[in-house]
Design a protein around this motif. Structure first.
Motif, PDB file in Angstrom:
ATOM      1  N   TYR A   1       0.857  -1.362  -0.095  1.00 17.22           N
ATOM      2  CA  TYR A   1      -0.048   0.050  -0.039  1.00 17.22           C
ATOM      3  C   TYR A   1       0.886   1.172   0.150  1.00 17.22           C
ATOM      4  N   VAL A   2       1.881   1.280   0.912  1.00 15.87           N
ATOM      5  CA  VAL A   2       2.999   2.540   1.140  1.00 15.87           C
ATOM      6  C   VAL A   2       3.447   2.573  -0.378  1.00 15.87           C
ATOM      7  N   ALA A   3       4.126   1.449  -0.930  1.00 12.87           N
ATOM      8  CA  ALA A   3       4.845   1.560  -2.169  1.00 12.87           C
ATOM      9  C   ALA A   3       3.924   1.989  -3.281  1.00 12.87           C
ATOM     10  N   LEU A   4       2.709   1.577  -3.495  1.00 14.55           N
ATOM     11  CA  LEU A   4       1.847   1.957  -4.367  1.00 14.55           C
ATOM     12  C   LEU A   4       1.708   3.608  -4.345  1.00 14.55           C
ATOM     13  N   LYS A   5       1.218   4.121  -3.241  1.00 13.33           N
ATOM     14  CA  LYS A   5       1.169   5.315  -2.772  1.00 13.33           C
ATOM     15  C   LYS A   5       2.143   6.395  -3.245  1.00 13.33           C
ATOM     16  N   PHE A   6       3.391   5.740  -3.020  1.00 13.07           N
ATOM     17  CA  PHE A   6       4.456   6.788  -3.283  1.00 13.07           C
ATOM     18  C   PHE A   6       4.989   6.743  -4.671  1.00 13.07           C
ATOM     19  N   PHE A   7       4.939   5.729  -5.137  1.00  9.73           N
ATOM     20  CA  PHE A   7       5.522   5.595  -6.787  1.00  9.73           C
ATOM     21  C   PHE A   7       4.407   5.901  -7.737  1.00  9.73           C
ATOM     22  N   VAL A   8       3.181   5.305  -7.615  1.00  7.93           N
ATOM     23  CA  VAL A   8       2.109   5.681  -8.343  1.00  7.93           C
ATOM     24  C   VAL A   8       1.572   7.354  -8.135  1.00  7.93           C
ATOM     25  N   GLY A   9       1.244   7.331  -6.725  1.00 10.64           N
ATOM     26  CA  GLY A   9       0.684   8.652  -6.468  1.00 10.64           C
ATOM     27  C   GLY A   9       1.487   9.857  -6.855  1.00 10.64           C
ATOM     28  N   TYR A  10       2.669   9.638  -6.671  1.00 11.64           N
ATOM     29  CA  TYR A  10       3.860  10.938  -6.492  1.00 11.64           C
ATOM     30  C   TYR A  10       4.179  11.213  -8.128  1.00 11.64           C
ATOM     31  N   GLY A  11       4.206   9.949  -8.740  1.00  9.71           N
ATOM     32  CA  GLY A  11       4.429   9.822 -10.140  1.00  9.71           C
ATOM     33  C   GLY A  11       3.347  10.535 -10.878  1.00  9.71           C
ATOM     34  N   LEU A  12       2.008  10.375 -10.715  1.00 12.93           N
ATOM     35  CA  LEU A  12       1.042  11.015 -11.370  1.00 12.93           C
ATOM     36  C   LEU A  12       0.963  12.599 -10.818  1.00 12.93           C
TER      37      LEU A  12
END
Lengths: 722, 722
Positions: free
Chosen positions: B508-519
């Motif tokens: 969950y954390v990894a998804l949040k930072f890679f995808v979230g901040y990438g977007l």
């Protein structure tokens, strides 16, 4: 305690009351006793007997008390006293309104029931009184509906009257603060937690710069708080010598009889307590000592002002609104520096507490709470012992030598009636001083606040130890383990124990009002002390005046006592409605007697403009909630199916308390600006306002302004008023 | 979820991140996209590319972000944004300081232990990750001491850094408020609950008289709050017609080609949505409509100012200190009248909420709390369902037609990794709007306060539903009855369930930072929307500007998301220390990306001078306490005898929170006077301050002062400033 000893106790109390009333009528009619019965008027320079009441009718005081208005009380004794009467009359109204409905309805319902015969109430001492109580109702009976509705009636009446009272007191406070009279405390604030002095400034400059920047127009000057311990000690010494000199002078003058016109110069010894050491001529000796001490005082005053400055100050403003606003505003970004509060009357400031720092105050507060909690919980042990010794038989077993005394029938009945209650009353008398001491340890900066804090602690003590302790204590030995295992059982247990202790508390209330108010009105103790002092000790006018100084009403200790009675009466109001007239008599008689005392005897030692009220209000509400919860429990004990419908009552009380706290309380914490702005136009004599805050030990004609400059600043007073 | 799907998920996230970064590098280097990637600078009238960074190096944004100072952020985006970065960097510091100690110490201790082999952790899915966690330690092992000390280390580091941060933010706020720039809100207060108008006065006279009496010198004038619903509607209508006219003009101008120099006059239909009704010439039609609406607006403005006055007003003072002091002082004896608060920026005032009365506000607040509590507790049901469907196998059983898709090996792994988390994220996206709506229903009078309130509710929602819900939900079906019977079991159960969900939360954390901040960084969604709008919809400059308007940073929804991550990372920090680098990466990357966005993209829509901080602080502390309590529970599960020695930790946190609340919080509630007094000497242009509070729908050049007189008072402005 059986029914006959209850009646005996009532009768005895009444006889004592009648005797005291007769004593009062006799003693107060003798002009020589005016200083005991009318000191307030004498101090004010009024005639002891006023108006049409020149004739000394023994009952005229009742008429005077009843016909006096609230305005009279405020004029003579201040808003605080008036608020105390609002409390008394509100409670009286509550009890009367409850009584007129409950007594005619519930008593017949109880008497005609037959539940009591089929079961014994706790302690198994079923007696005549129990027939008049809810205990006589069969469990699950539909008669319980009458008691159920009574619970609601008492609660709603209480809430309604409390609302009216709060509104009224708020108005009284507003009026007092609106008054155009110049009160020094309305132009000053106290600032604590002043940070370390910056390089190159004095404390005075630091404070003045700070406030001048924020209030360029209204700032007048500041007074740095100093450590006055040493100077106060020297001042007390000086005052002591002055008194002794006056006394020696008086003795010398007294010795100049016609037979020996030159008189005998009094002498004393210089050692311990005047008992040992060299014998010297008193007048010369004290004159010498005074001169010595004055020099010492002057040098100590200088040192104090210069070197013993603390991190606190009193700041003066030329405007009442600005002072009121400043006292409630946040001054510093870091809240533990430059914290402010409304200045109290100068005499109320507790100087040594002003230097205590912000978080230390918090810490002290919690420590004191902890100590008080310990006190409350461990005092319960001796009280439990007292409860266990309630019966004389126990005492006789323990102290066999009192057996002959006990065997006298009349004495035995009296002893049986009073023994437990007397022990309780003596017990309670020990506590207030300790609680006041603890409250001052908290770092509370004003006298009235400390008294309020002590009074609040005393209330919790009374309710927890006397009311709950005695109630459960009666069955404590059988029930203690049950509570310990399951604390949720406290409420049902308390509820179940209540009826068994009804006669105990009835006697307690009766003792309190007959004997307590009898003693109060007749002032038999101050009377005896005054006459003893006058005869054997007092030589000078000042000493005599000190001997009859009446002190103040002392509502700090009165209120918790009254609150205990109110709690008892409320909790029993529905269970044993017969207690209501006793309660009404307590508060009615109290109102009457204290009205007389407030108008003629006591001199208030401070004025907090009714800040006591929110405390009183909260505790009345707490009593009400305790009553409501015990009723939920008692209806449960009576197996009444609808008992849960009583649960909205405590919730309603809580919401009511919340609304009142929101609506009224802040105006008791700080003066509202609309009030401070009222009728205040001109700048008063700021110099005299400033001077009124100088403690007597630091104020001296010989010390001129130059010396005060050190701690008492003086900044351009030209800008805003000329 | 097994270990391979965890790695797949990590890998996929990283690939998405890299793709988005490449997209960002490509897109942002094209000058045509400047309005998407540098809107903040364009609005400010600056060059999109500044200083030495003229060359479009794809990594130069990182350098720029790192080298920017806090002062830059404050200048570009305000104190609120700077405070958000203080939050991000404080959490980053906490995680880094914890990580550098915990990782090298705890990982070896775990790996070399052998407890995990002898027992399975919950869910029975013992995998490679569990070897690196506390679950691998034998119960009662002395190796637990290392974890015990780690608990203390994490807590103490957090408290120390929080203290530093609070102090720093307090300073930032003080500096912002000290600024000599004239901010209209610093010279005004808002007063609500004005009592009924006395006989013979207008509302304006009532307010002016009241404040003039209290502030004879500093009072400037007042503005009565009106009910602007109707006038706002007409105003919006007018603005709509103006836009349409501009659009018609643009279309007409566009149709003037060289081939057809006279062009085609655009037409439209007057009916529903321009689809039905009479066909008319657009330019003429809208011109006509505008003239009509202007007349309607003017008459409605007059009616509003005259007849729709409410029981609230904005009051202006000529001095910043007086306004600051007035906003925190009690004005009326009855607190439910004349209640005041600091004026916010004019655009932040929620006018319709100002008229709501004192106790109605209280009531609304509790009602909303109740509704939110219901929402929190019943949203847990769908989330539990989602947890139950975590496995694809379940889904296949329920929806057999997806079987062919699932059977593709790669897709299956990806789906297995993302399914539950995606559902969760979509879920959470629905909520903020509802919570903001509910917060405004409370009667909160300012925009920023409503956002804070909504943000707080969202935090409780996330922690309760996502963190606790998912953790216990994993074992909910086996454990639900156990909790119900004995709620005290919640902590041990939560503690015991934690290790089993470690991989879920890591993903969950990894998804949040890679995808979230990438977007976030690539702004791919705004990019597409802008280009679509530009191509097919926008005709005028204004429409185009609207299409790329970047909005604000939206920390109201960001903070709860960040807090959830922090809570997860803190709670797992000692159990599975491997989560710390993930958390650090989240906050580090967040800091970097958002720094870029704050400096170049977002435009703050309001400024509350850091009033968000105490909210953030309290919730960090709440997370810390949750962590400490679960650790006490987990050490209990591990049968560590010294687990009770962790109990001082939550107590210490509580005391710390109490001290901070006492020391710092009041200065966030109200401006401190020493701050308001700073650097403020002359009386500013009061007229422009006053005018800035007039809502656009009421301000019109045609309306002159005479008409404003009705609701906007003007009292002798001569006394205090000339």
């Amino acid at each position: 305690m059986d029914f006959s000893s209850f009646l005996t106790s009532l009768g005895t109390s009444f006889v004592i009351f009648v005797v005291l009333m007769i004593l009062f009528a006799l003693l107060s009619s003798r002009p020589g006793n005016n200083v005991v019965y009318y000191p307030n008027r004498i101090i004010k320079g009024l005639e002891p007997l006023q108006g049409d009441h020149k004739t000394r009718n023994p009952f005229s005081w009742i008429k005077e008390a009843i016909s006096s208005s609230e305005r009279d009380v405020i004029n003579v004794s201040g808003v605080d006293t008036a608020v105390y009467f609002v409390f008394l009359s509100t409670v009286l109204e509550i009890l009367v309104s409850s009584g007129v409905i409950l007594l005619p309805v519930l008593l017949p319902v109880s008497i005609t029931a037959s539940g009591g015969k089929t079961k014994t109430t706790s302690k198994g001492t079923f007696n005549e009184l129990d027939k008049l109580s809810m205990g006589n109702i069969t469990a699950r009976s539909s008669r319980l509906w009458a008691f159920f509705i009574a619970c609601y009636w008492v609660s709603l009446v209480t809430l309604f009257l409390l609302w009216k009272a709060y509104k009224h007191v708020s108005l009284l406070r507003a009026e007092a603060l609106k008054s155009p009279d110049v009160k020094p405390e309305q132009f000053a604030i106290v600032v604590r937690d002043i940070p370390a002095i910056p390089q190159g400034l004095t404390r005075k400059e630091q404070v003045d710069t700070y406030f001048k920047a924020i209030y360029p127009e209204a700032f007048y000057r500041s007074m740095i708080v100093t450590d006055n311990k040493e100077v106060n000690k020297i001042w007390d010494e000086l005052e002591g010598y002055k008194k002794k000199l006056a006394r020696a002078d008086a003795v010398y003058a007294g010795s100049k009889t016609t037979a020996k016109p030159e008189g005998t110069r009094p002498t004393n010894k210089t050692g311990f307590l005047g008992l040992i050491g060299k014998k010297v001529d008193s007048i010369e000796y004290y004159n010498e000592k005074i001169n010595e001490t004055v020099t010492k005082l002057e040098s100590e005053q200088k040192t104090t002002l210069r070197e013993k400055q603390q991190n606190a100050a009193v700041v003066f403003f030329t405007s009442r609104v600005v002072a009121a606003s400043a006292a409630q505003s946040l001054h510093a970004q870091m809240v533990d520096t430059w914290s402010v509060f409304d200045a109290p009357e100068p005499c109320q400031l507790i100087w040594p507490n002003l230097k205590i720092k912000y978080f230390q105050r918090e810490l002290r507060q919690y420590l004191v709470y902890f100590i008080v909690a310990l006190t409350i919980f461990f005092y319960i042990i001796p009280i439990t012992f007292v409860s266990a010794f309630t019966t004389l038989d126990n005492l006789v077993k323990l102290l066999p030598f009192i057996k002959p005394v006990v065997n006298i029938k009349v004495l035995r009945t009296v002893l049986e009636a009073y023994l437990p209650q007397l022990a309780l009353i003596i017990f309670l008398a020990l506590l207030p001083k300790l609680l006041l001491f603890l409250s001052k340890l908290e770092g509370i900066p004003t006298e009235s606040h400390a008294i309020r804090a002590a009074s609040g602690k005393y209330f919790y003590f009374s309710v927890l130890n006397v009311f709950i302790g005695v109630t459960i204590g009666g069955t404590l030995f059988t029930a203690f383990k049950k509570i310990e295992k399951n604390p949720n059982q406290l409420v049902p247990l308390l509820a179940a124990s209540l009826p068994g202790n009804a006669t105990f508390f009835l006697t307690y209330v009766a003792l309190k009002f007959f004997v307590g108010y009898g003693l109060e009105l007749s002032r038999i103790v101050p009377f005896i002390i005054y006459h003893l002092k006058r005869k054997y000790l007092c030589k000078t006018e000042a000493e005599l005046k000190e001997a009859w100084a009446p002190g103040d009403l002392g509502y700090g200790t009165r209120v918790p006592g009254d609150m205990l009675i109110l709690t008892i009466v409320l909790c029993y109001s529905v269970i044993t409605p017969l207690i209501i007239p006793f309660g009404a008599l307590y508060f009615g008689l109290g109102w009457l007697v204290l009205r007389n005392q407030a108008l003629k005897v006591y001199v208030p030692s401070y004025e907090s403009n009714g800040r006591m009220w929110p405390h009183i209000f909260n505790r009345i509400l707490a009593s009400l909630i305790l009553y409501q919860i015990t009723m939920v429990g008692y209806f449960g004990v009576q197996e009444f199916y609808y008992a849960p419908f009583l649960i909205p009552l405590p919730l309603l009380s809580l919401v009511f308390g919340f609304v009142c706290a929101k609506k009224f309380y802040p105006a008791f914490e700080h003066p509202a600006l609309e009030v401070a702005a009222h009728g205040h136009k001109e700048v008063p004599n700021m110099e005299s306002i400033f001077r009124s805050f100088i403690p007597p030990s630091l104020s001296s004609e010989k010390i001129d302004d130059d010396q005060f400059e050190d701690a008492l600043s003086q900044v351009s007073r030209s800008t805003s008023f000329v």
